[in-house]
Design an enzyme around this catalytic site. Structure first.
Site, short mmCIF file in Angstrom:
data_model
loop_
_atom_site.label_atom_id
_atom_site.label_comp_id
_atom_site.label_asym_id
_atom_site.label_seq_id
_atom_site.Cartn_x
_atom_site.Cartn_y
_atom_site.Cartn_z
N THR A 38 10.46 7.64 9.12
CA THR A 38 11.34 7.88 7.96
C THR A 38 10.82 9.05 7.12
O THR A 38 11.44 9.40 6.13
CB THR A 38 11.39 6.62 7.05
OG1 THR A 38 10.07 6.31 6.63
CG2 THR A 38 12.00 5.44 7.77
N ASP A 59 1.64 6.82 15.70
CA ASP A 59 2.19 5.53 15.29
C ASP A 59 1.02 4.56 15.07
O ASP A 59 0.31 4.22 16.03
CB ASP A 59 3.11 5.02 16.42
CG ASP A 59 3.68 3.64 16.14
OD1 ASP A 59 3.23 2.98 15.19
OD2 ASP A 59 4.59 3.22 16.89
N VAL A 60 0.83 4.12 13.83
CA VAL A 60 -0.35 3.29 13.53
C VAL A 60 -0.23 1.86 14.07
O VAL A 60 -1.19 1.10 14.01
CB VAL A 60 -0.69 3.27 12.02
CG1 VAL A 60 -0.99 4.66 11.50
CG2 VAL A 60 0.40 2.59 11.20
N LYS A 94 5.97 -4.68 12.92
CA LYS A 94 4.79 -4.21 13.65
C LYS A 94 3.84 -3.40 12.75
O LYS A 94 2.63 -3.57 12.80
CB LYS A 94 5.21 -3.37 14.87
CG LYS A 94 5.66 -4.26 16.03
CD LYS A 94 6.27 -3.47 17.16
CE LYS A 94 5.23 -2.86 18.04
NZ LYS A 94 5.85 -2.25 19.26
N GLY A 105 -9.43 -2.71 11.29
CA GLY A 105 -10.46 -2.54 12.32
C GLY A 105 -11.15 -1.19 12.17
O GLY A 105 -12.38 -1.09 12.26
N LYS A 108 -13.45 -1.23 9.23
CA LYS A 108 -14.68 -1.99 9.53
C LYS A 108 -15.64 -1.12 10.33
O LYS A 108 -16.83 -1.03 10.02
CB LYS A 108 -14.28 -3.25 10.30
CG LYS A 108 -15.42 -4.16 10.67
CD LYS A 108 -14.86 -5.49 11.16
CE LYS A 108 -15.91 -6.27 11.92
NZ LYS A 108 -15.94 -5.94 13.35
N TYR A 148 10.66 -7.33 6.14
CA TYR A 148 9.83 -6.51 5.25
C TYR A 148 8.93 -7.40 4.40
O TYR A 148 7.71 -7.22 4.36
CB TYR A 148 10.76 -5.68 4.36
CG TYR A 148 10.05 -4.70 3.44
CD1 TYR A 148 9.34 -3.62 3.94
CD2 TYR A 148 10.14 -4.85 2.05
CE1 TYR A 148 8.72 -2.71 3.08
CE2 TYR A 148 9.53 -3.94 1.20
CZ TYR A 148 8.83 -2.87 1.71
OH TYR A 148 8.22 -1.97 0.87
N TYR A 162 -10.03 -10.11 6.19
CA TYR A 162 -11.07 -9.12 6.51
C TYR A 162 -12.08 -9.00 5.37
O TYR A 162 -13.26 -8.80 5.60
CB TYR A 162 -10.44 -7.75 6.83
CG TYR A 162 -10.25 -7.54 8.32
CD1 TYR A 162 -9.25 -8.23 9.01
CD2 TYR A 162 -11.09 -6.69 9.03
CE1 TYR A 162 -9.09 -8.07 10.37
CE2 TYR A 162 -10.92 -6.52 10.40
CZ TYR A 162 -9.92 -7.21 11.06
OH TYR A 162 -9.77 -7.04 12.42
N THR A 178 9.71 2.83 -7.47
CA THR A 178 9.12 4.11 -7.86
C THR A 178 10.09 5.23 -7.49
O THR A 178 10.81 5.12 -6.50
CB THR A 178 7.77 4.28 -7.13
OG1 THR A 178 6.93 3.21 -7.54
CG2 THR A 178 7.09 5.59 -7.46
P1 NAD Z 1 8.77 6.44 3.02
O1 NAD Z 1 9.72 5.91 4.02
O2 NAD Z 1 9.11 7.69 2.29
O3 NAD Z 1 7.33 6.64 3.66
C1 NAD Z 1 6.82 5.79 4.67
C2 NAD Z 1 6.16 6.67 5.71
O4 NAD Z 1 5.57 5.85 6.71
C3 NAD Z 1 7.15 7.60 6.43
O5 NAD Z 1 6.67 8.93 6.41
C4 NAD Z 1 7.21 7.04 7.85
O6 NAD Z 1 7.48 8.03 8.82
C5 NAD Z 1 5.81 6.44 7.98
N1 NAD Z 1 5.72 5.40 9.00
C6 NAD Z 1 6.51 4.31 9.16
N2 NAD Z 1 6.08 3.58 10.21
C7 NAD Z 1 4.98 4.21 10.70
C8 NAD Z 1 4.10 3.95 11.79
N3 NAD Z 1 4.24 2.86 12.58
N4 NAD Z 1 3.07 4.82 12.02
C9 NAD Z 1 2.90 5.92 11.24
N5 NAD Z 1 3.71 6.22 10.21
C10 NAD Z 1 4.75 5.36 9.95
O7 NAD Z 1 8.49 5.24 1.98
P2 NAD Z 1 7.72 5.25 0.58
O8 NAD Z 1 8.70 4.92 -0.45
O9 NAD Z 1 6.87 6.45 0.45
O10 NAD Z 1 6.78 3.97 0.79
C11 NAD Z 1 5.40 4.10 1.14
C12 NAD Z 1 4.74 2.72 1.09
O11 NAD Z 1 4.86 2.18 -0.22
C13 NAD Z 1 5.35 1.71 2.05
O12 NAD Z 1 4.32 0.93 2.61
C14 NAD Z 1 6.22 0.85 1.15
O13 NAD Z 1 6.37 -0.45 1.65
C15 NAD Z 1 5.45 0.89 -0.16
N6 NAD Z 1 6.34 0.67 -1.32
C16 NAD Z 1 7.16 1.65 -1.79
C17 NAD Z 1 7.98 1.41 -2.91
C18 NAD Z 1 8.88 2.47 -3.51
O14 NAD Z 1 9.47 2.24 -4.59
N7 NAD Z 1 9.03 3.64 -2.91
C19 NAD Z 1 7.98 0.13 -3.50
C20 NAD Z 1 7.15 -0.85 -2.96
C21 NAD Z 1 6.31 -0.57 -1.89
#
Ligand code: NAD
Length: 316
Positions: A38, A59-60, A94, A105, A108, A148, A162, A178
């Site tokens: 995304t 992909d993490v 995932k 991991g 650690k 989610y 952990y 945000t």
């Molecule tokens: P975003 O979609 O802009 O960024 C998420 C990023 O993670 C993207 O660049 C996507 O390509 C990458 N990604 C997704 N799956 C991946 C994978 N398996 N391996 C590697 N990269 C992967 O979203 P964001 O708004 O920047 O959110 C970032 C984090 O903050 C997320 O964990 C989200 O749950 C958390 N969060 C955001 C908000 C908000 O208001 N934006 C609120 C609560 C929590």
């Protein structure tokens, strides 16, 4: 902090890219990782020329390897908007579970401190307002949003495990809504939708009568809170968000006034079933342990975000 090494996952996303900027500014060596599910490389393009910055397209949810030492990890990779995680339920589960396990991991192995991005969604459809960190939530595990919410709840559980079992240095942030530059225009959330509709002279879609409230935190404030939390000694989850509430109707009016497009107007539509009436963080804990509270007022934050959307939409 000069020369310390930090891995940031989800680095090409909205929040991740701002974290890259901040840690570069603080003198860190930043390793950015993203699979661009995304995210968008444009968000971090300006950093590619720096020797302190490296990018791994990865992909993490698969095994994560980073050569050399690491001091810190920020795990922000995950689809984050309802449109994204409803479209990609398995990837979402995932990255919250397998992805988090892989990064714990790695932390650690490297003896690194790890901070994971959790969310206000762990509170589900909350029965307490505002939500403090002691509230355990009201989540439907098998509803569509469960992919989610439960991924993030599992993420918190395995991170605590952990910490307790391996003595890993862990930090957890529960992020509330945000906003700011680099949000995706089409991520389905109310703020980019209103900006797009106002700039294009369309109807700003309000669902219900607009009396439901939201609170929005400017990204720079969030990043400051995350920075403080990472360097603090506090291991339990901390809410970060802006407690200032506004009704959706007032918010639409603010955007109309800011964009000042004479043909844009408000339109009312039926309220969807899962639309929360109220969302507001209790940030007393962040104030106490991090001496943090939001500094950027809404007018200032919206203005900066408007400049960004105006630019992006003029290119599309
Ligand atoms: P975003 O979609 O802009 O960024 C998420 C990023 O993670 C993207 O660049 C996507 O390509 C990458 N990604 C997704 N799956 C991946 C994978 N398996 N391996 C590697 N990269 C992967 O979203 P964001 O708004 O920047 O959110 C970032 C984090 O903050 C997320 O964990 C989200 O749950 C958390 N969060 C955001 C908000 C908000 O208001 N934006 C609120 C609560 C929590």
């Amino acid at each position: 902090m000069s020369g310390q090494k930090i891995l940031i996952t989800g680095a090409a996303g909205f929040i991740g890219s701002h974290l890259c900027d901040r840690f570069i500014k603080e003198g860190f060596q930043v390793i950015a990782m993203d699979n661009l599910l995304t995210g968008n490389l444009q968000n971090i393009q300006h950093l590619f020329k720096l020797k302190e910055f490296e990018f791994y397209h990865h992909d993490v949810s698969r095994f994560v390897h980073v050569p050399g030492s690491l001091d810190y990890i920020l795990h922000f990779a995950s689809p984050a908007s309802p449109i994204d995680y409803l479209k990609m339920p398995i990837q979402t589960l995932k990255v919250g579970s397998l992805g988090t396990h892989n990064l714990l991991g790695l932390a650690k192995e490297k003896k690194a401190r790890i901070l994971i991005a959790s969310t206000s969604e762990v509170y589900g459809d909350p029965l307490e307002h505002p939500q403090t960190e002691n509230y355990w939530g009201n989540v439907n595990p098998i509803g569509p949003r469960g992919v989610y919410d439960e991924a993030k709840r599992f993420q918190e559980a395995i991170t605590m495990a952990y910490h307790r079992y391996h003595g890993l240095e862990t930090r957890m942030v529960r992020i509330f809504n945000t906003y700011g530059p680099r949000m995706r225009v089409d991520d389905g959330r109310v703020l980019p939708a209103f900006f797009k509709q106002a700039i294009r002279g369309e109807e700003l879609s309000i669902f219900g009568d607009g009396s439901q409230t939201r609170s929005f935190c400017y990204v720079e404030d969030l990043v400051e809170g995350i920075y403080r939390l990472l360097l603090s000694d506090y291991v339990y989850p901390v809410n970060l968000g802006n407690p200032q509430e506004i009704t959706i109707r007032e918010f639409a009016e603010e955007i109309l006034k800011l964009v000042n497009n004479p043909v844009a107007r408000i339109g009312y539509h039926p309220l969807p079933v899962d639309d929360p009436k109220q969302r507001r963080p209790d940030i007393s804990l962040a104030k106490r342990v991090l001496n943090w509270e939001p500094r950027v007022n809404r007018q200032e934050g919206l203005n900066l975000t408007y400049q960004y959307f105006k630019h992006i939409l003029s290119e599309s």
